[in-house]
Structures are given as structure tokens and as C-alpha cells.
Design a protein around this motif. Sequence first.
Motif: not given
Length: 364
Positions: A153-175, A213-219
Motif C-alpha cells: 500500500l502506497d498512500r503517498e504514491m511515491t512509487s508512481l513518481e519513481v516509475i515516472r522518473n524511470i520512464f519520463p513523459a518525453k519517452q513513448r512509455d505510459f505510466v 521507494a522502499m517498496n516490495r513489488s510484483r510485476i
Amino acid sequence: MISNQILQNVVEGLKPITKKEIRILERDGRLLVGERPTNLEPDIARVVETFVYSLAETQSLKGWQYFKVFDNGIAEYIVMIQGDDEETYQLGKMVAFHVHSLLVAYKERFDRDNFVKNLLMDNLLLVDIYNRAKRLQIESSIRRVVFLIEMELDREMTSLEVIRNIFPAKQRDFVTAIDNNHIVLVKELRDKDTLDDIERYAYSVIDTLAAEAMNRSRIAIGTPITDLKYVSASYKEARMALEAGEIFENEKIVINYETLGIARLIYQLPPSICRLFINEVIQGMSIENFDEELLTTVTQFFNSHLNVSETARQLYIHRNTLVYRLDKLQKMTGLDLRNFDDALLFKLTLMVSKYIAYKDRNLP
């Protein structure tokens, strides 16, 4: 609307450079960033209202200069900067331009976000997909794949920003975020990218989330696609892979729809058929009738490719003890796991039982 935190960061970043007091207000006079100037306290709402509906783009009053920030011809924000000289005027224009650039970028991200979410949920007609993609300058015929990222659970959505930094909007990936536990990444692929390459991408994302983000995840990974119209199908496959992985392979952190094998078939069977199958194989018993020691032995026996000696070695037990346990199972079920066909039948029974138990736990 731009978040207050972003505007606050802008002002805090500009103040040391400009050496000026800066305020940002909404068009109704509500202060978003900074403290109300005391010399304008009684009049600020009226001043802003009058300014908003005037034809002027800037004005000066009581030692402050005001600048409109437009969105589609409408004054969306008002920038205030302290000072009434020409230098302050130029600084104010620069601050207003910066806020306007943020507003444009924010709206573009929101539009793309909204488009991708509707694409994932299959809420768009085919003609709308291509028309909106063209307007947002998104190429339709590119090889892509959907990653569904499940996190703590990521209430502050810090993980979302981490992913967006890996794949920024100027690229052709969508997060985009589905909820506080799930993020979807629609990743562009190269023609030469293989299944192994795609899984390596997934592991790198997991490692980055753990480190930053100190967050465990699965993909979970859907099937690679070659057209935008198939994004929703890849997303559904990734969602199914995530759930099937939880049932059948919960130790895995990357689950690929294309390598689920027999689990993919079982997942799509009606529960009623599954119950008939279990009843037929183990004759009215359920998996609960088998003790944990016996099930652990069976699991290791399968992992050791039905090799008795290797299984005994892995379990640190005598070969005769293993044979005794296999004989015990044979008496209970009529299945001799040293025989390949019987072993396959019991392996399927275990998987189907896990599926039924999961369905029972998650009844609506």
C-alpha cells in the motif's frame, strides 16, 4: 489544476533567484502559495476579481505587480510579485511563463493519463482510439507490452513518481496508477526485444522500487502487442497473470502471461468442473485430508523430477521414509506418484485445489 505542492516548490525554488516575495492565487482570489500581503488584506479578493475580468494582462497596486496565467484564453492563476520597477516586471513575466508551462505540461500529462486509463479499461471506440492518439501525438503501430505492478500500500504514491522518473513523459512509455496498490506501465519495445529482455525490464523496475521507494513489488506481464487497440487485451492478460501467479506461483515476483502454461488453462475453467475433477481423482476427499508433511514431500518429489534419491536428499530423510510416504499417498488416493501418469494427475489435482480454495476465499 496543478497541485499546490508543485506550485509551492516553484515559488520556493524561484525566491532565492529573484530575491522577491512571490504569491500565486486562483482566479477567485484564493491564496494557493505564500502569505497574504498585509497591506492588501482587506482588498485582495476584490482586486483579483476586478483584475481577472479586466482586459489587462498585468497591473501594479500598492507595491505589488499582478500577472495573469492563461489556460485556453481564461485567466487560471494570478501571480503576484513584490516590487513596482521594470526589473520586477520582467521577473514577474518569467514566473508567469514558468507557471503557464507547468500548466500546459500538467494538462498534457492528465490528457495522456486519461487516454491510457480509458484504453486499459476498453472504454473507447476504435475510431476514438486513433483520433485521440493522433491528437496526443501517440504513435499507434508500435510494439508495446503492459506491465501490471503490484506494490505494498502506497498512500503517498511515491512509487508512481519513481516509475515516472524511470520512464519520463518525453519517452513513448505510459505510466498510470490504477489504485494505491497497482501501477500500469505500457512499455515500448524494440523489434529485437525477446521474452527474456522483457522480464529483465520487469526485474529492473522491481529493484528500483525497492531501492528508491522502499517498496516490495510484483510485476505481471501481458502479451506484447503491435497496435494501441490491443492494449486493453494485454492489460487483461497481465491482470490474469497476476492473479494466477498468486494462486499457483506466489513465490515469483515476475509472472509472464505467456509462460503460465497449465495454470492459464486451469484459471479459465468453471469452478463446478474443477470440483468434479477433484472429486473424481481423490474420491470425495479434499486437499485438507493430506497433512502438511505429506504435501511438502509430494512438492519436493515433483521439483526433483520424480527422482526418489534426489527427493530424499533434499528433504534430509532416508529413502525408505520417502517410499513409506509415497505408499501412504497411494493407499489414500490409488495414485502411485512414481508412475508418470499418476504423478501428472495428482499435480493437476493440487493446482486445481489451489484454484478452488482461492475462488472460495474471494467470493463476492
